[in-house]
Design an enzyme around this catalytic site. Structure first.
Site, PDB file in Angstrom:
ATOM      1  N   LYS A 179       0.841  -1.205   0.000  1.00 11.56           N
ATOM      2  CA  LYS A 179       0.000   0.000   0.000  1.00 11.56           C
ATOM      3  C   LYS A 179       0.869   1.246   0.000  1.00 11.56           C
ATOM      4  O   LYS A 179       1.584   1.526   0.954  1.00 11.56           O
ATOM      5  CB  LYS A 179      -0.919   0.060   1.218  1.00 11.56           C
ATOM      6  CG  LYS A 179      -1.952   1.166   1.009  1.00 11.56           C
ATOM      7  CD  LYS A 179      -2.604   1.671   2.265  1.00 11.56           C
ATOM      8  CE  LYS A 179      -1.880   2.799   2.943  1.00 11.56           C
ATOM      9  NZ  LYS A 179      -1.914   4.098   2.236  1.00 11.56           N
ATOM     10  N   GLY A 231       7.223   4.564   8.179  1.00 12.35           N
ATOM     11  CA  GLY A 231       6.334   5.699   8.418  1.00 12.35           C
ATOM     12  C   GLY A 231       6.554   6.262   9.806  1.00 12.35           C
ATOM     13  O   GLY A 231       7.648   6.131  10.373  1.00 12.35           O
ATOM     14  N   SER A 232       5.510   6.850  10.362  1.00 14.81           N
ATOM     15  CA  SER A 232       5.672   7.531  11.642  1.00 14.81           C
ATOM     16  C   SER A 232       5.752   6.536  12.801  1.00 14.81           C
ATOM     17  O   SER A 232       5.216   5.428  12.726  1.00 14.81           O
ATOM     18  CB  SER A 232       4.498   8.477  11.866  1.00 14.81           C
ATOM     19  OG  SER A 232       3.297   7.738  11.882  1.00 14.81           O
ATOM     20  N   THR A 233       6.392   6.952  13.870  1.00 13.10           N
ATOM     21  CA  THR A 233       6.520   6.112  15.060  1.00 13.10           C
ATOM     22  C   THR A 233       5.136   5.813  15.647  1.00 13.10           C
ATOM     23  O   THR A 233       4.867   4.708  16.109  1.00 13.10           O
ATOM     24  CB  THR A 233       7.435   6.807  16.083  1.00 13.10           C
ATOM     25  OG1 THR A 233       8.735   6.926  15.476  1.00 13.10           O
ATOM     26  CG2 THR A 233       7.570   6.025  17.376  1.00 13.10           C
ATOM     27  N   GLU A 234       4.257   6.814  15.548  1.00 13.91           N
ATOM     28  CA  GLU A 234       2.896   6.663  16.084  1.00 13.91           C
ATOM     29  C   GLU A 234       2.149   5.505  15.391  1.00 13.91           C
ATOM     30  O   GLU A 234       1.593   4.621  16.051  1.00 13.91           O
ATOM     31  CB  GLU A 234       2.197   7.991  15.825  1.00 13.91           C
ATOM     32  CG  GLU A 234       0.858   8.149  16.375  1.00 13.91           C
ATOM     33  CD  GLU A 234       0.215   9.416  15.775  1.00 13.91           C
ATOM     34  OE1 GLU A 234       0.912  10.223  15.129  1.00 13.91           O
ATOM     35  OE2 GLU A 234      -1.005   9.546  15.957  1.00 13.91           O
ATOM     36  N   GLY A 236       3.571   3.187  13.608  1.00 17.17           N
ATOM     37  CA  GLY A 236       4.392   1.997  13.871  1.00 17.17           C
ATOM     38  C   GLY A 236       3.949   1.306  15.154  1.00 17.17           C
ATOM     39  O   GLY A 236       3.872   0.075  15.231  1.00 17.17           O
ATOM     40  N   GLU A 253      10.368   0.692  10.191  1.00 14.33           N
ATOM     41  CA  GLU A 253      11.362   1.744   9.963  1.00 14.33           C
ATOM     42  C   GLU A 253      10.642   3.059  10.229  1.00 14.33           C
ATOM     43  O   GLU A 253       9.764   3.451   9.466  1.00 14.33           O
ATOM     44  CB  GLU A 253      11.878   1.628   8.524  1.00 14.33           C
ATOM     45  CG  GLU A 253      13.237   2.235   8.345  1.00 14.33           C
ATOM     46  CD  GLU A 253      13.146   3.677   7.928  1.00 14.33           C
ATOM     47  OE1 GLU A 253      13.122   4.541   8.833  1.00 14.33           O
ATOM     48  OE2 GLU A 253      13.088   3.938   6.729  1.00 14.33           O
ATOM     49  N   CYS A 287      13.550  10.420   6.909  1.00 19.32           N
ATOM     50  CA  CYS A 287      13.541   9.916   8.280  1.00 19.32           C
ATOM     51  C   CYS A 287      14.930  10.012   8.916  1.00 19.32           C
ATOM     52  O   CYS A 287      15.046  10.210  10.121  1.00 19.32           O
ATOM     53  CB  CYS A 287      13.029   8.487   8.322  1.00 19.32           C
ATOM     54  SG  CYS A 287      13.773   7.463   7.075  1.00 19.32           S
TER      55      CYS A 287
HETATM   56  P1  NDP Z   1       2.050   7.658   8.555  1.00 17.97           P
HETATM   57  O1  NDP Z   1       2.925   6.823   9.406  1.00 17.97           O
HETATM   58  O2  NDP Z   1       0.684   7.964   9.010  1.00 17.97           O
HETATM   59  O3  NDP Z   1       1.920   6.989   7.098  1.00 17.97           O
HETATM   60  C1  NDP Z   1       2.746   5.968   6.581  1.00 17.97           C
HETATM   61  C2  NDP Z   1       1.903   4.949   5.821  1.00 17.97           C
HETATM   62  O4  NDP Z   1       1.062   4.213   6.718  1.00 17.97           O
HETATM   63  C3  NDP Z   1       0.945   5.555   4.801  1.00 17.97           C
HETATM   64  O5  NDP Z   1       0.834   4.690   3.695  1.00 17.97           O
HETATM   65  C4  NDP Z   1      -0.330   5.640   5.600  1.00 17.97           C
HETATM   66  O6  NDP Z   1      -1.472   5.773   4.801  1.00 17.97           O
HETATM   67  C5  NDP Z   1      -0.298   4.324   6.342  1.00 17.97           C
HETATM   68  N1  NDP Z   1      -1.126   4.265   7.541  1.00 17.97           N
HETATM   69  C6  NDP Z   1      -1.664   5.283   8.275  1.00 17.97           C
HETATM   70  N2  NDP Z   1      -2.333   4.798   9.327  1.00 17.97           N
HETATM   71  C7  NDP Z   1      -2.205   3.452   9.287  1.00 17.97           C
HETATM   72  C8  NDP Z   1      -2.660   2.383  10.124  1.00 17.97           C
HETATM   73  N3  NDP Z   1      -3.369   2.617  11.232  1.00 17.97           N
HETATM   74  N4  NDP Z   1      -2.344   1.125   9.794  1.00 17.97           N
HETATM   75  C9  NDP Z   1      -1.603   0.865   8.694  1.00 17.97           C
HETATM   76  N5  NDP Z   1      -1.150   1.831   7.858  1.00 17.97           N
HETATM   77  C10 NDP Z   1      -1.443   3.108   8.152  1.00 17.97           C
HETATM   78  O7  NDP Z   1       2.800   8.974   8.226  1.00 17.97           O
HETATM   79  P2  NDP Z   1       2.125  10.344   7.743  1.00 17.97           P
HETATM   80  O8  NDP Z   1       2.107  10.337   6.299  1.00 17.97           O
HETATM   81  O9  NDP Z   1       0.839  10.640   8.414  1.00 17.97           O
HETATM   82  O10 NDP Z   1       3.182  11.373   8.312  1.00 17.97           O
HETATM   83  C11 NDP Z   1       3.124  11.798   9.678  1.00 17.97           C
HETATM   84  C12 NDP Z   1       4.505  12.005  10.237  1.00 17.97           C
HETATM   85  O11 NDP Z   1       5.211  10.775  10.213  1.00 17.97           O
HETATM   86  C13 NDP Z   1       5.386  12.926   9.435  1.00 17.97           C
HETATM   87  O12 NDP Z   1       5.204  14.241   9.783  1.00 17.97           O
HETATM   88  C14 NDP Z   1       6.751  12.437   9.793  1.00 17.97           C
HETATM   89  O13 NDP Z   1       7.178  13.032  10.977  1.00 17.97           O
HETATM   90  C15 NDP Z   1       6.567  10.977  10.014  1.00 17.97           C
HETATM   91  N6  NDP Z   1       6.978  10.164   8.865  1.00 17.97           N
HETATM   92  C16 NDP Z   1       8.128   9.455   8.950  1.00 17.97           C
HETATM   93  C17 NDP Z   1       8.550   8.716   7.878  1.00 17.97           C
HETATM   94  C18 NDP Z   1       9.786   7.925   7.913  1.00 17.97           C
HETATM   95  O14 NDP Z   1      10.307   7.583   6.866  1.00 17.97           O
HETATM   96  N7  NDP Z   1      10.273   7.572   9.058  1.00 17.97           N
HETATM   97  C19 NDP Z   1       7.817   8.688   6.625  1.00 17.97           C
HETATM   98  C20 NDP Z   1       6.589   9.420   6.647  1.00 17.97           C
HETATM   99  C21 NDP Z   1       6.211  10.125   7.737  1.00 17.97           C
HETATM  100  P3  NDP Z   1      -1.910   7.273   4.405  1.00 17.97           P
HETATM  101  O15 NDP Z   1      -0.874   7.796   3.495  1.00 17.97           O
HETATM  102  O16 NDP Z   1      -3.183   7.145   3.719  1.00 17.97           O
HETATM  103  O17 NDP Z   1      -2.022   8.030   5.691  1.00 17.97           O
END
Ligand code: NDP
Length: 473
Positions: A179, A231-234, A236, A253, A287
């Protein structure tokens, strides 16, 4: 400052469709959720309408991947490698198209998508193609694949994160359901077209678009054997809770707040380039960005003067212009977050500075920004801003540099700038970070493992280590 004539890359190389479906079992199909729009963050223009995969669609994708797993995992490694090599070569052939589409959908400068993202994507497929027939020698025992991998990726490096996930998974004999992020689905769908062009057997790679709910359905699906998330730690944390006790293998990651540490014996001009590359590459949506500059107190003035001079030469604007250094912020939400954290930095007492820099009237933009007078307790020193914002702190001794660098819940990367090799090794030994760059920053290679300590996640991607996540060990 020189005047540069505009040098825009042509959009004509991309055949943008008005709407896109899901890629399941080798076919583009409709999604049953409500479609969403993906916009060009530099202009706010709608690029296309994209299907949303419901949990039923995700189930169809997982079933297709399960069926394909039997065929794909039974192929000799050398046969799987042929497909991966073919995909890598098509990526090279279609590199311009992929780079333009990535810049349109993500907002990153074409200079980066063309010279960094897409070449690294091809390199990843070439690299893991090379492993496919040598898995017994990788040192992980049985060399058996896990089954179906559910993969969820973010918007900052849409195609590169796809490559980091899909190349090792397929090389090891797994099949995947991936996804992409809601704001950047287009290059993943172009990749689906490349899979068809490469005659990849149906169901081996499936792409399901949608928002967080679709990601959650992929992660929670009972027939998924392995979950890989960036993606985000939250989010994760939510995923770790969903997967706990299910027997699924998991790699995460997550975020970072890396220290880029400059000692008084460093070559200042090179360090300035490294600092700029560390935090302003990809608008700071990285990141492992070097978002905390730790500079030795004795050279602070000289370094900051050189850094400010350099920032004054950065060009912000049209991502498709080949002279652009800083593109658009990926979304209105991300821009709001960067603004909020920067305002908080100011209100907590740090001093904010940006070069004179005109922002385009439409789209999402944020100027390169420095915070000085930053204390470790300030939000701009602790929270991941994920934007072009650098916080400057100082130190006096190497031990103090280590202490400050490690004073974060994250641990993804760090940079050390010094002419002494022994100091580099001494520092690298003590820094709690997955990657430590010496006299460089943000250097990536498919042969080199990448991953975090502490709240930056666990598991490694890339290199021989990256195979472990996709094999029964
Ligand atoms: P998210 O962690 O929300 O998104 C990463 C991926 O996970 C997206 O494909 C997202 O879909 C998907 N996702 C969201 N919620 C869920 C869930 N409950 N279960 C499974 N998958 C989910 O990052 P954001 O895009 O909201 O960014 C928020 C913050 O995260 C940024 O400001 C940054 O600080 C951090 N971030 C860190 C990254 C890294 O590489 N470490 C990368 C991206 C963000 P969708 O796109 O539809 O929300």
């Amino acid at each position: 400052m020189f005047e540069y004539a505009p040098a825009p890359e042509s959009r004509d190389v991309v055949d943008l469709k008005s709407s896109y479906g899901l890629f399941i079992n080798g076919e583009f199909v409709d999604g049953s959720g409500t479609p969403f729009k993906t916009v060009n963050p530099a202009t706010e223009e709608t690029l296309a309408e994209v299907a949303t995969a419901s949990s039923d669609d995700v189930d169809r994708a997982v079933q297709a991947a399960r069926k394909a797993f039997g065929v794909w995992s039974a192929l000799p490694g050398a046969e799987r490698a042929k497909y991966l090599f073919r995909i890598a070569r098509i990526i090279q052939e279609r590199a311009r198209e992929l780079a333009v589409l990535e810049s349109l959908d993500n907002g990153k400068p074409i200079r980066e998508s063309r010279d960094v993202d897409v070449p690294l994507v091809a390199a990843h497929f070439f690299y893991y193609a090379g492993w496919a027939d040598k898995l017994e020698y990788a040192g992980f025992g049985s060399a058996k694949p896990l089954g179906v991998a559910g993969q969820v990726i973010p918007w900052n490096f849409p195609l590169l994160m796809l490559a980091w996930k899909i190349a090792p998974a397929l090389a090891c004999g797994n099949t995947v359901v991936l996804k992409p992020a809601e704001t950047t689905p287009l290059t993943a769908l172009l990749f689906a077209d490349i899979c068809r062009q490469a005659d990849l057997p149906p169901g081996v790679a499936n792409i399901v678009t949608g928002a967080g709910e679709t990601g959650a359905a992929v992660v929670a699906h009972p027939d998924v054997n392995k979950v890989a998330f960036t993606g985000s730690t939250e989010v994760g944390r939510i995923i770790a809770r969903t997967v706990a006790g299910t027997g699924k293998k998991l790699t995460l990651e997550l975020g970072g707040k890396a220290a880029n540490i400059v000692f008084d014996d460093a070559a200042v001009d090179q360090a300035v380039e490294g600092i700029v590359n560390g935090i302003f590459f990809n608008q700071g949506h990285v990141c492992c960005a070097g978002s905390r500059l730790l500079v030795q107190e004795s050279i602070q003035e000289e370094l900051l003067a050189a850094l400010k001079r350099r920032l004054g030469t950065l060009r912000l604007g049209d991502p498709l212009d080949k002279n652009t250094d800083i593109g658009a912020i990926n979304s209105a939400e991300q821009l709001a977050k960067i603004r909020r954290l920067s305002d908080l930095g100011e209100s907590e007492g740090a001093e904010r500075w940006s070069p004179a820099c005109e922002l385009p009237g439409k789209g999402f933009w944020f100027p390169p920004t420095l915070f000085t007078g930053v204390a470790q307790s300030h939000s701009v020193a602790r929270e991941e801003i994920f934007g072009p914002v650098l916080s400057v702190l100082t130190f006096r001794t190497p031990a103090e540099a280590v202490e400050k660098a490690n004073n974060t819940p994250y641990g993804l990367s760090a940079g050390v700038w010094t002419e002494k090799g022994s100091r580099i090794l001494w520092m690298a030994d003590r820094l709690r970070a997955g990657v430590v760059w010496a006299n460089t920053f943000n250097k990536f290679d498919p042969a080199s493992p990448f991953g975090g300590f502490k709240e930056s996640g666990f598991g490694r991607e890339g290199g021989r280590h990256g195979l472990e996540a996709y094999l029964e060990v």
